[in-house]
Design a protein around this motif. Structure first.
Motif, short mmCIF file in Angstrom:
data_model
loop_
_atom_site.label_atom_id
_atom_site.label_comp_id
_atom_site.label_asym_id
_atom_site.label_seq_id
_atom_site.Cartn_x
_atom_site.Cartn_y
_atom_site.Cartn_z
N LYS A 45 -67.64 -72.88 1.61
CA LYS A 45 -68.71 -72.22 2.39
C LYS A 45 -70.02 -72.98 2.33
CE LYS A 45 -66.89 -67.58 1.95
NZ LYS A 45 -66.97 -66.30 1.28
N ASP A 47 -72.60 -74.84 4.24
CA ASP A 47 -72.90 -75.09 5.65
C ASP A 47 -73.70 -76.38 5.87
OD1 ASP A 47 -75.23 -74.10 4.66
OD2 ASP A 47 -75.38 -72.42 6.04
N MET A 212 -59.69 -62.96 8.20
CA MET A 212 -60.60 -61.93 7.71
C MET A 212 -61.93 -61.96 8.46
SD MET A 212 -62.12 -63.33 4.15
CE MET A 212 -62.94 -64.90 4.04
N ARG A 213 -62.03 -62.84 9.47
CA ARG A 213 -63.14 -62.84 10.42
C ARG A 213 -64.48 -63.17 9.79
NH1 ARG A 213 -62.00 -59.33 15.44
NH2 ARG A 213 -62.77 -61.32 16.18
N CYS A 214 -64.49 -64.19 8.95
CA CYS A 214 -65.75 -64.58 8.31
C CYS A 214 -66.48 -65.63 9.15
CB CYS A 214 -65.51 -65.08 6.89
SG CYS A 214 -64.91 -66.77 6.79
N ARG A 215 -67.69 -65.98 8.69
CA ARG A 215 -68.53 -66.90 9.42
C ARG A 215 -68.12 -68.35 9.19
NH1 ARG A 215 -73.35 -65.05 7.54
NH2 ARG A 215 -74.10 -66.75 6.27
N PHE A 216 -67.40 -68.60 8.10
CA PHE A 216 -67.13 -69.98 7.71
C PHE A 216 -65.77 -70.40 8.27
CE2 PHE A 216 -70.31 -68.22 5.08
CZ PHE A 216 -71.24 -69.24 4.97
N GLU A 223 -60.50 -69.84 3.96
CA GLU A 223 -60.46 -69.33 2.59
C GLU A 223 -59.23 -68.45 2.34
OE1 GLU A 223 -63.65 -67.21 -0.43
OE2 GLU A 223 -63.73 -66.78 1.71
N ASP A 338 -71.60 -61.67 14.10
CA ASP A 338 -71.21 -62.40 12.90
C ASP A 338 -69.75 -62.15 12.52
OD1 ASP A 338 -72.04 -64.32 11.01
OD2 ASP A 338 -72.15 -62.78 9.45
N PRO A 371 -76.70 -70.50 10.53
CA PRO A 371 -78.15 -70.50 10.76
C PRO A 371 -78.71 -71.90 11.01
CG PRO A 371 -77.62 -68.95 9.03
CD PRO A 371 -76.33 -69.63 9.38
#
Lengths: 550, 181
Positions: A45, A47, A212-216, A223, A338, A371
């Motif tokens: 993670k 960024d 799991m629909r995360c941002r990364f 992950e 998000d 971001p």
């Protein structure tokens, strides 16, 4: 070193599939991968250091030290580029290749994408050509890739695709907010929006859980291992046969040939920095468009003074990728939830059929935004720094939608990979030198596509928009790089035949995006995989145990 | 009767905030809490860079660049991934100080805020390459992952309305740790 039936260079989208197909057919296989073997635990993670945002380096290779390339700009000035710099045109160097960290869009090209010259005619100065195989030839292998690798999505919203033998194995992920905003707008415009096909589990599949629909997402290793690439599908199967040995941190330097001109194996630098030779009956080059061309060009010998398969100066030509254009829309309500992967909705209405344009491409909403990616994507009148910039970040971060698309490039023979005469990697191997550009009509198409993206955003309620449609002066291939070892029937105008075998050497194959004659108006991963299944099928079925059926 | 707050142990978040206030107080008291701790910068350079960074991202309801640890980010990277930028910082900061003493007769750190803004605006015009570099690195430090020393306590992510850690219950890693590449 023990002789094997096949040595494969590169454990990416194509190499993994070839390894699985050959090893399950009973061939002994050594798979060489120059990068490391990462796992889901290497997501990290970070960024600032992943495969998309590389300001602090590439997360999944290659390293900045010892892996230079040379880019020749429009003024013919060469410049050394490091792997984490944008101009390097990097994909990845690791087990899984680009598929470890890609966004995982898994499109089929359209039937017209395989006969671009027949459909449109070749613009003057271009090298636009038809593939020697058709969509129908590949359809069973697209299907195989969708089911073995695992693709979710839903084509039912659009009539713009080739015939399919069955639906995708997994339903799409539930619509995120951008999808919900953009879908009715597209329909009002008379378009046919649909769920982007993704090599990502939406439900448990192949023994692994769903996203799991995360941002990364794009740029990161998943992950929870819900993103499907060769590293978690075909490679474990290949290794489980007992017939396939994967050697990581092993950099293939040269394809070796004998006095009769046949390949005898591969010379590579192993993980300890020692030069090794792996003898093999057949050699398969699957190192991605730039590195595959470089390996062939570096495989010089008395019989092949200009490199393997390069008798007619074709290796490295027609380098292409995609010309990304689109628009950003600014809204006065929250559009961003998000919820990964972010990219969710597409229209394929504009891939073909616009009078005056040689093609087009899909248009999709962009992946989830970190971001740091927002810093330079603010409305045009925003100051670049100071309190106003900070406040604009706050005001706009959740209120923008980017709609972009991979415009199909019109290839040019001048956009090419050669060897740099002086720059080498840390092992002394001549570095790839990238020069030239795709045909300029590409950029005309890109501008039209960007305006279409803008119109879609306005219909969806954007109060402001910014068009993003450049005219790059250097070929932009990057993660979608393709074309350098063109598939064709004429040995003087192509490098491999329809089975991906070199015209010149009957036991050397190039199986990866290098063989793409044109690169579709879609992300290329699934087509690379389908071609790999197609070529492996003919390779394995012609194998007699010690050689090929004549 | 108010609850006896003293007997309630601080949560980790409260502790972090309390610590931040403590070090902010220390900063005011003796100019810096980091004296001698920079890997690359001299103390004077760090004060000049603070002026630049805090004009690029000033404080409002949320911390300024330096308050969020941006200098720590840049300082660390100049000894790691950004080694190639060391000369640019050395020369650029010296240039900034010269510019300041020429125009205002004083070093940047002791100028009034309006003078600092004037100085940074002038620098952006006179030395756009260096200013762009600092601007880029400031944005990275402020909006990037906390693991590299900036974006302290994920403050910019929370400013943008993003949860931190990103997916609750699934954080295998301490975002602030890990190899600073």
């Amino acid at each position: 070193m023990k002789r094997v039936n096949a040595v494969i260079v590169g454990a990416g989208a194509a190499g993994g599939i070839v390894a699985k197909q050959l090893s399950t057919a009973g061939l002994s296989v050594v798979l060489l991968e120059r990068g490391k073997w990462y796992t889901a635990n290497d997501c990290r993670k970070d960024d600032l250091r992943n495969q998309r945002t590389t300001v602090l380096g590439n997360a999944f290779g290659p390293e900045d030290e010892g892996n230079p390339r040379v880019i020749v700009d429009a003024n013919n000035v060469p410049r050394i580029i490091l792997p984490s710099e944008g101009g390097y045109q990097n994909n990845a160097a690791c087990v899984g290749g680009g598929t470890l960290s890609y966004g995982a869009m898994a499109w089929r090209y359209m039937p017209q994408d395989f006969r671009m010259k027949s459909t449109y005619g070749a613009p003057e100065g271009s090298s636009l050509e038809d593939w020697p195989i058709s969509y129908d030839d590949l359809e069973p292998y697209y299907d195989k890739a969708e089911y073995e690798i695992g693709v979710s999505g839903d084509y039912s919203g659009t009539p713009f695709h080739g015939p399919r033998s069955r639906p995708l194995p997994m339903p799409p992920l539930p619509a995120n907010r951008e999808f919900q905003i953009l879908e009715p707008a597209a329909k009002r415009l008379g378009l046919h929006p649909f769920h982007i096909p993704m090599a990502r589990n939406s439900v448990p599949y192949n023994g692994r859980g769903p996203c799991m629909r995360c941002r990364f997402c794009v740029g990161f290793a998943c992950e929870v291992d819900a993103k499907n690439g060769s590293q978690n599908t075909v490679l474990p199967t290949a290794l489980a046969t007992g017939n396939c040995e994967l050697r990581i941190e092993s950099f293939a330097q040269q394809v070796l040939t004998d006095d009769r001109g046949r390949a005898t194996g591969v010379a590579y630098i192993d993980a300890n920095g020692h030069l090794q030779q792996q003898p093999a009956d057949i050699v398969i080059v699957s190192a991605c468009a730039i590195e595959s061309a470089r390996l062939l060009l570096n495989s010089k010998s008395r019989l092949y003074p200009s490199g393997l398969g390069n008798r007619y100066d074709q290796v490295g030509r027609n380098l292409q990728g995609h010309h990304y254009t689109g628009a950003v829309g600014y809204f006065n309500f929250d559009t961003y939830d998000d919820v990964g992967p972010g990219a969710s909705i597409a229209v394929a209405d504009y891939n073909h059929g616009t009078p005056g344009l040689h093609g087009g491409g899909a248009i999709c909403n962009e992946f989830i935004r970190l971001p740091i990616q927002m810093v330079d994507r603010l409305p045009a009148n925003t100051p670049r720094w100071g309190l106003a910039h900070k406040q604009a970040m706050r005001a706009n971060y959740k209120r923008t939608i980017a709609v972009m698309g991979p415009t199909q490039q019109i290839p040019s023979a001048d956009a090419r990979v050669t060897l740099d005469p002086s720059v080498t990697d840390k092992w002394g191997t001549p570095a790839a030198r990238i020069s030239g550009n795709v045909h300029p009509h590409t950029f005309d198409i890109g501008l039209v596509q960007a305006k279409r993206a803008e119109a879609w955003l306005k219909e969806a309620g954007a109060v402001g928009t910014a068009i993003n449609a450049g005219r790059p002066t250097i070929v932009s291939s990057g993660q979608h790089q393709a074309g350098t070892c063109r598939m064709g029937t004429d040995p003087k105008a192509s490098v491999v035949d329809r089975t991906c075998r070199l015209h010149d050497v009957d036991n050397v194959f190039v199986i990866d995006s290098s063989v793409h004659v044109t690169n579709g108006g879609f992300n290329p991963a699934l087509t690379i995989m389908a071609v790999a299944y197609f070529a492996s099928q003919s390779l394995a079925s012609n194998w007699k145990g010690t050689g090929f059926r004549s | 009767m108010p609850p006896d707050t003293k007997s309630i142990p601080l949560t980790r978040r409260q502790f972090v905030v309390a610590g931040a206030i403590g070090s902010a107080a220390a900063l005011i008291g003796c100019k810096t809490g980091r004296e001698g701790n920079w890997e690359f910068f001299s103390e004077d350079e760090s004060q000049t860079l603070t002026v630049l960074c805090d004009q690029i991202i000033p404080a409002d309801d949320y911390p300024s660049a330096s308050q969020a640890g941006v200098l720590t980010y840049i300082d660390r990277q100049l000894k790691r991934h950004y080694r190639r930028h060391q000369p640019a910082y050395r020369e650029g900061l010296a240039h900034t100080e010269t510019l300041s003493t020429t125009h205002f007769g004083q070093l940047p750190a002791v100028l009034t805020p309006p003078q600092q803004l004037e100085l940074v605006t002038a620098l952006a015009q006179q030395d756009p390459a260096f200013f762009s570099l600092v601007r880029t690195h400031t944005m990275e430090g402020y909006y990037g992952s906390p693991r590299h020393g900036g974006n302290r306590d994920a403050v910019s992510w929370r400013m943008l309305g993003l949860g931190a850690p990103p997916v609750l219950g699934r954080s295998q890693y301490d975002l602030e740790k890990g190899s600073a590449s």
